[in-house]
Design a protein around this motif. Structure first.
Motif, short mmCIF file in Angstrom:
data_model
loop_
_atom_site.label_atom_id
_atom_site.label_comp_id
_atom_site.label_asym_id
_atom_site.label_seq_id
_atom_site.Cartn_x
_atom_site.Cartn_y
_atom_site.Cartn_z
N ALA A 29 0.84 -1.21 0.00
CA ALA A 29 0.00 0.00 0.00
C ALA A 29 0.87 1.26 0.00
N LEU A 30 2.04 1.17 0.66
CA LEU A 30 2.93 2.33 0.66
C LEU A 30 3.45 2.62 -0.74
N LEU A 35 2.95 6.14 -5.40
CA LEU A 35 2.70 6.30 -6.83
C LEU A 35 1.49 7.21 -7.06
N LEU A 36 0.41 6.96 -6.30
CA LEU A 36 -0.80 7.78 -6.44
C LEU A 36 -0.52 9.23 -6.06
N ALA A 37 0.28 9.42 -5.01
CA ALA A 37 0.60 10.78 -4.58
C ALA A 37 1.39 11.51 -5.67
N ALA A 90 -7.46 -6.60 -0.78
CA ALA A 90 -8.47 -5.64 -0.29
C ALA A 90 -7.82 -4.60 0.62
N VAL A 91 -7.01 -5.05 1.58
CA VAL A 91 -6.39 -4.13 2.53
C VAL A 91 -5.44 -3.18 1.81
N ALA A 96 -4.03 2.19 0.31
CA ALA A 96 -3.19 2.97 -0.60
C ALA A 96 -3.69 4.41 -0.68
N ALA A 97 -5.03 4.59 -0.66
CA ALA A 97 -5.59 5.94 -0.74
C ALA A 97 -5.15 6.78 0.45
N PHE A 98 -5.07 6.17 1.63
CA PHE A 98 -4.71 6.93 2.82
C PHE A 98 -3.21 7.19 2.87
#
Lengths: 215, 281
Positions: A29-30, A35-37, A90-91, A96-98
């Motif tokens: 998730a990190l 990547l999303l950030a 799922a987790v 990842a969004a947070f």
């Protein structure tokens, strides 16, 4: 109390599963969140839009619903994996969004002069992000990152409802099998979680205070 | 730092590059979505007959009842959490150190535990003590135990954000500790906390879905019941409908929270901020 001591082995197994799920999902998730950030601060509008949409959707969806899609919808598409892998998916996608939001606020907390200086010596967007902004951002985001990992640890308990035998699942199983010792058995599970969450919380608080002074 | 600082106003060359990046980004996203859509289509997920299930009266009623049950649990838990949270905040700010420590320990304890475990504690633990508890109350009490700790911290941050002079002035005109809090501090703090409280309501609404685990007939449980009755292939339309309902309700509340936050910050200079981690849990 005897009921707890008799089942130490089950507790240990549950603890290891919870911890494994936490570590794997946090790491993935990190990466996805960073990547999303990067997408959300990039000059490319489509990437910004995609990142923003992803975060907006996930933030307003319960993790349980994400689990539903992974555990019940993926098999409809002939994607069958173990419950543990489903839980990791799922987790990871939920948190990842947070992680993204934490990293993004870290990027925004780096002084504007840093980015201006990086640009003025001719670094490109990717270079200034990778060499100047992110190394500084990660320092300030370590305490909130730990807090999100704590939240993730607690949220892995939802995997209990989807076939993963982690701490909470062990707790309900033991409680259902020993009707006379429900509260001590669940308290045992609570202690296992607190062993992870409380020290991490204190660590995050200490780091936050130290960084606040350093800045 | 505003994000615009990261890159210059684009010249002709970077405009071309940004355009190329946009196209590539769009293609990559389209490829990911395309694979997913193709996979879904191959399994007949876009068959109109499948989606027509959502126009069925009984399905709509089932989901409608579920949504009402979700909102009912969330609102009651929110009210209770605010009451308990206010007590916790008052306790933590009290000049009696034993009370402050007790309230602080309570907050640390309940914030450190998974919400699902707290719900199970109530749901399985109370019957073991001979107290019968419905799934509704198990969910509401569990939600309250957890969220009162979080909301207590929001209250505390709100009160601490006020200038010290407010408290000093209140003491100077002879108000007691309780009066100071009730008459001077809380009315001012509540406006700064309002946006944070609304975004905590979003988290709480999301968390009611854990009622599914103990069998409380909320939105998600009812959706599952529908799918079990109709057959597994209907999981796609029904769960999509549920996700859309959650996103619509929570999304509007999130927008409201954002708007309140911007407005209050303009008027008062600052607001209480929720942490990202609290939103995740």
């Amino acid at each position: 109390m005897d009921a707890v001591l008799d089942n130490l082995d089950a507790y240990r197994q549950g603890f290891v599963t919870t911890l494994t799920l936490t570590v794997i999902a946090s790491a993935l998730a990190l990466v996805l969140g960073t990547l999303l950030a990067a997408m959300r601060v990039s000059p490319i509008p489509t990437l910004r839009g995609a990142g923003t949409t992803y975060v907006a959707i996930v933030r307003n969806t319960p993790l349980t619903v994400v689990f539903f899609f992974v555990v019940f919808v993926l098999p409809q598409l002939d994607i069958s994996l173990s419950f543990f892998v489903f839980a990791v998916i799922a987790v990871t996608f939920y948190h990842a969004a947070f992680f993204c939001e934490v990293v993004r606020s870290g990027i925004n907390s780096v002084a504007a002069g840093q980015a201006e200086a990086a640009r003025s010596i001719g670094l490109t967007f990717t270079q200034s992000l990778r060499l100047v902004i992110l190394p500084q951002a990660f320092r300030t985001v370590i305490p909130p990152l730990i807090s999100v990992v704590i939240a993730l640890t607690k949220n892995t308990s939802i995997a209990a409802a989807f076939g993963v035998i982690e701490l909470t699942a062990i707790g309900t199983r033991l409680a259902n099998a020993n009707g006379d010792a429900v509260i001590p058995l669940l308290a045992g599970v609570a202690v296992c979680y607190l062993v992870i969450t409380l020290p991490s919380g204190w660590l995050a608080g200490r780091l936050e205070r130290r960084l606040a002074v350093a800045r | 730092m505003s994000e615009a600082v990261l890159y210059d106003v684009a010249g002709p060359r970077s405009r071309r590059r940004i355009f190329a990046g946009s196209v590539i980004g769009l293609l990559v996203i389209a490829a990911i979505l395309g694979v997913a859509v193709a996979r879904l289509a191959a399994k007949g997920a876009f068959d109109p007959d499948l989606w027509r299930v959502l126009t069925r009266n009984d399905v709509q009623r089932l989901l409608g009842r579920g949504l009402v049950a979700t909102l009912r649990a969330a609102l009651l838990a929110m009210v209770l959490s605010m009451l308990v949270g206010a007590l916790l905040a008052v306790g933590r700010l009290s000049r009696r150190s034993w009370l402050a420590r007790l309230a602080g320990g309570w907050v640390e304890l309940f914030r450190g535990l998974p919400l699902l475990l707290l719900i199970l504690f109530v749901f399985l633990g109370l019957p073991a003590l001979g107290v019968t508890v419905s799934t509704f109350w198990a969910l509401v009490v569990g939600l309250t135990l957890y969220n009162s700790a979080v909301i207590g911290e929001i209250f505390r941050a709100g009160i601490l954000s006020l200038p010290r002079g407010q408290t000093e002035a209140a003491y100077a005109i002879g108000l007691r500790e309780g009066q100071t809090l009730r008459l001077i501090l809380l009315p001012q703090a509540i406006r700064r906390m309002l946006p944070a409280l609304v975004s905590q309501l979003v988290t709480l609404l999301k968390d009611t879905s854990l009622g599914f685990v103990i069998g409380y007939a909320e939105l998600l449980r009812n959706g599952r019941t529908g799918v079990e009755f109709l057959g597994g292939k209907y999981s796609i339309p029904i769960y999509t409908a549920i996700a859309v309902i959650y996103i619509a309700v929570n999304g509007s509340l999130s927008l409201l929270a954002g708007w309140l936050d911007r407005r209050t910050r303009r008027q008062l200079g600052r607001t209480v901020q929720t942490s990202v981690a609290d939103e995740a849990a």
